[in-house]
Design a protein around this motif. Structure first.
Motif, PDB file in Angstrom:
ATOM      1  N   LYS A  93      51.260  41.990  45.289  1.00 53.66           N
ATOM      2  CA  LYS A  93      51.282  43.376  45.743  1.00 53.66           C
ATOM      3  C   LYS A  93      51.416  44.326  44.558  1.00 53.66           C
ATOM      4  N   GLU A  94      52.255  43.972  43.608  1.00 49.36           N
ATOM      5  CA  GLU A  94      52.442  44.797  42.414  1.00 49.36           C
ATOM      6  C   GLU A  94      51.190  44.823  41.550  1.00 49.36           C
ATOM      7  N   LEU A  95      50.563  43.662  41.380  1.00 52.02           N
ATOM      8  CA  LEU A  95      49.337  43.597  40.581  1.00 52.02           C
ATOM      9  C   LEU A  95      48.208  44.379  41.251  1.00 52.02           C
ATOM     10  N   HIS A  96      48.155  44.320  42.580  1.00 49.38           N
ATOM     11  CA  HIS A  96      47.114  45.049  43.308  1.00 49.38           C
ATOM     12  C   HIS A  96      47.279  46.562  43.115  1.00 49.38           C
ATOM     13  N   GLN A  97      48.511  47.046  43.163  1.00 52.95           N
ATOM     14  CA  GLN A  97      48.765  48.471  42.948  1.00 52.95           C
ATOM     15  C   GLN A  97      48.325  48.889  41.537  1.00 52.95           C
ATOM     16  N   GLN A  98      48.561  48.016  40.562  1.00 56.11           N
ATOM     17  CA  GLN A  98      48.126  48.309  39.202  1.00 56.11           C
ATOM     18  C   GLN A  98      46.599  48.361  39.114  1.00 56.11           C
ATOM     19  N   LEU A  99      45.941  47.448  39.816  1.00 57.30           N
ATOM     20  CA  LEU A  99      44.474  47.417  39.819  1.00 57.30           C
ATOM     21  C   LEU A  99      43.910  48.679  40.462  1.00 57.30           C
ATOM     22  N   VAL A 100      44.505  49.120  41.565  1.00 58.00           N
ATOM     23  CA  VAL A 100      44.048  50.336  42.238  1.00 58.00           C
ATOM     24  C   VAL A 100      44.230  51.538  41.322  1.00 58.00           C
ATOM     25  N   ALA A 101      45.357  51.589  40.596  1.00 60.60           N
ATOM     26  CA  ALA A 101      45.604  52.702  39.678  1.00 60.60           C
ATOM     27  C   ALA A 101      44.575  52.731  38.558  1.00 60.60           C
ATOM     28  N   GLN A 102      44.244  51.562  38.029  1.00 62.51           N
ATOM     29  CA  GLN A 102      43.222  51.501  36.984  1.00 62.51           C
ATOM     30  C   GLN A 102      41.858  51.906  37.519  1.00 62.51           C
ATOM     31  N   ASP A 103      41.578  51.533  38.761  1.00 64.88           N
ATOM     32  CA  ASP A 103      40.298  51.884  39.369  1.00 64.88           C
ATOM     33  C   ASP A 103      40.143  53.397  39.486  1.00 64.88           C
ATOM     34  N   LYS A 104      41.224  54.098  39.828  1.00 57.00           N
ATOM     35  CA  LYS A 104      41.166  55.551  39.966  1.00 57.00           C
ATOM     36  C   LYS A 104      40.898  56.230  38.626  1.00 57.00           C
ATOM     37  N   GLN A 105      41.293  55.572  37.540  1.00 58.97           N
ATOM     38  CA  GLN A 105      41.089  56.145  36.211  1.00 58.97           C
ATOM     39  C   GLN A 105      39.732  55.773  35.616  1.00 58.97           C
ATOM     40  N   ASN A 106      38.987  54.932  36.295  1.00 62.46           N
ATOM     41  CA  ASN A 106      37.693  54.465  35.777  1.00 62.46           C
ATOM     42  C   ASN A 106      36.633  54.605  36.868  1.00 62.46           C
ATOM     43  N   LYS A 107      36.245  55.837  37.129  1.00 63.09           N
ATOM     44  CA  LYS A 107      35.305  56.110  38.212  1.00 63.09           C
ATOM     45  C   LYS A 107      33.891  55.617  37.899  1.00 63.09           C
ATOM     46  N   HIS A 108      33.635  55.253  36.655  1.00 67.33           N
ATOM     47  CA  HIS A 108      32.297  54.792  36.282  1.00 67.33           C
ATOM     48  C   HIS A 108      32.099  53.314  36.595  1.00 67.33           C
ATOM     49  N   THR A 109      33.148  52.634  37.041  1.00 59.83           N
ATOM     50  CA  THR A 109      33.046  51.211  37.351  1.00 59.83           C
ATOM     51  C   THR A 109      33.059  50.998  38.853  1.00 59.83           C
ATOM     52  N   SER A 110      32.804  49.755  39.274  1.00 57.71           N
ATOM     53  CA  SER A 110      32.820  49.433  40.690  1.00 57.71           C
ATOM     54  C   SER A 110      33.278  47.992  40.870  1.00 57.71           C
ATOM     55  N   TYR A 111      33.801  47.691  42.041  1.00 59.93           N
ATOM     56  CA  TYR A 111      34.314  46.360  42.320  1.00 59.93           C
ATOM     57  C   TYR A 111      33.647  45.780  43.559  1.00 59.93           C
ATOM     58  N   ILE A 112      33.652  44.487  43.640  1.00 64.26           N
ATOM     59  CA  ILE A 112      33.022  43.794  44.759  1.00 64.26           C
ATOM     60  C   ILE A 112      33.898  43.893  46.000  1.00 64.26           C
ATOM     61  N   SER A 113      33.269  44.145  47.147  1.00 65.18           N
ATOM     62  CA  SER A 113      34.006  44.141  48.417  1.00 65.18           C
ATOM     63  C   SER A 113      33.238  43.285  49.400  1.00 65.18           C
ATOM     64  N   GLY A 114      33.241  43.659  50.677  1.00 71.48           N
ATOM     65  CA  GLY A 114      32.519  42.857  51.658  1.00 71.48           C
ATOM     66  C   GLY A 114      33.183  41.507  51.837  1.00 71.48           C
ATOM     67  N   GLN A 115      32.398  40.442  51.821  1.00 73.24           N
ATOM     68  CA  GLN A 115      32.927  39.098  52.050  1.00 73.24           C
ATOM     69  C   GLN A 115      33.457  38.449  50.780  1.00 73.24           C
ATOM     70  N   GLY A 116      33.318  39.100  49.651  1.00 72.13           N
ATOM     71  CA  GLY A 116      33.766  38.515  48.389  1.00 72.13           C
ATOM     72  C   GLY A 116      35.275  38.563  48.235  1.00 72.13           C
ATOM     73  N   PHE A 117      35.858  37.567  47.594  1.00 75.84           N
ATOM     74  CA  PHE A 117      37.287  37.562  47.305  1.00 75.84           C
ATOM     75  C   PHE A 117      37.567  37.097  45.888  1.00 75.84           C
ATOM     76  N   ASP A 118      36.630  36.372  45.278  1.00 65.32           N
ATOM     77  CA  ASP A 118      36.894  35.727  44.002  1.00 65.32           C
ATOM     78  C   ASP A 118      37.111  36.725  42.873  1.00 65.32           C
ATOM     79  N   ARG A 119      36.316  37.820  42.826  1.00 66.63           N
ATOM     80  CA  ARG A 119      36.472  38.778  41.739  1.00 66.63           C
ATOM     81  C   ARG A 119      37.774  39.558  41.875  1.00 66.63           C
ATOM     82  N   HIS A 120      38.200  39.817  43.106  1.00 66.50           N
ATOM     83  CA  HIS A 120      39.463  40.509  43.327  1.00 66.50           C
ATOM     84  C   HIS A 120      40.625  39.658  42.819  1.00 66.50           C
TER      85      HIS A 120
END
Length: 223
Positions: A93-120
């Protein structure tokens, strides 16, 4: 020039050369033509695709367990399930919050969603390692190692600026497949370590494509 399917293979480092051309992807017009000539370039809408959000941690864990269940016996699955619950309610849960915070600071990137879980899960593992945190038990679970033993590693880089490329296998008994899809041809390069026969695998890829071509043309598949 008639567009053709191009196949290349490497068994080790040196190239084995260009494979024999297969049937044309398309030729002329008519009901048998299955590759449509579009006036819109293949990658035209790439820059306008929506940015994928980071999936919820509980959704990733659920998909991970769904993928693990057919591979494990009941005892193994219960252990993996316990690791997942501990991770989801603890350090994950703590690592996920850190990942979300980094995502907000890097709008030029994107992450896999949908049925994927491995990259997360990989991103969370990377953050734990970067912080110097002890690796969570989820990643020490033999089931995690098993599901990440990828025999097929595939990727693509289709660009007019790239005429040749490939990708290495990620496990000793695997294959690395670099493929490209262009407006008038498709092709792939297959690599492997000496214990695997890349040329034989490439012949199977070619046979599979030939079978699909036969289906598109209303022909019976040759056995």
């Amino acid at each position: 020039m008639v567009p053709r399917l191009l196949l290349r293979a490497w068994s080790r480092a040196p190239a084995l050369g260009l494979g024999a051309p297969c049937r044309p992807l398309s030729a002329g017009s008519g009901p048998g033509q299955y590759l449509q000539h579009s006036i819109v370039p293949t990658m035209h809408y790439q820059d306008s695709l929506p940015r994928l959000p980071i999936p919820k941690l509980e959704d990733t864990i659920r998909r991970y367990l769904n993928a693990q269940k057919p591979l494990l016996n009941d005892d193994q699955f219960r252990k993996t399930e316990q690791f997942c619950k501990s991770f989801e309610n603890g350090i994950g849960k703590e690592l996920h919050q850190q990942l979300v915070a980094q995502d907000k600071q890097n709008k030029h990137t994107s992450y896999i969603s949908g049925q994927g879980f491995d990259r997360h899960l990989f991103a969370l593992r990377y953050l734990a390692t970067a912080r110097g945190t002890s690796l969570p038990e989820l990643y020490l679970d033999p089931a995690y190692g098993q599901i990440n033993h990828n025999i097929l590693s595939t990727s693509t880089l289709s660009s007019p600026a790239v005429s040749l490329g490939g990708f290495a296998p990620v496990v000793p008994d695997g294959f690395g497949i670099g493929y490209a899809v262009h407006d008038n041809w498709i092709g792939c390069n297959v690599s492997s370590y000496p214990g695997r026969n890349a040329r034989e695998f490439l012949q199977c890829v070619e046979k599979s494509l030939e079978d699909m071509f036969d289906v598109f043309e209303g022909k019976s598949i040759k056995t």
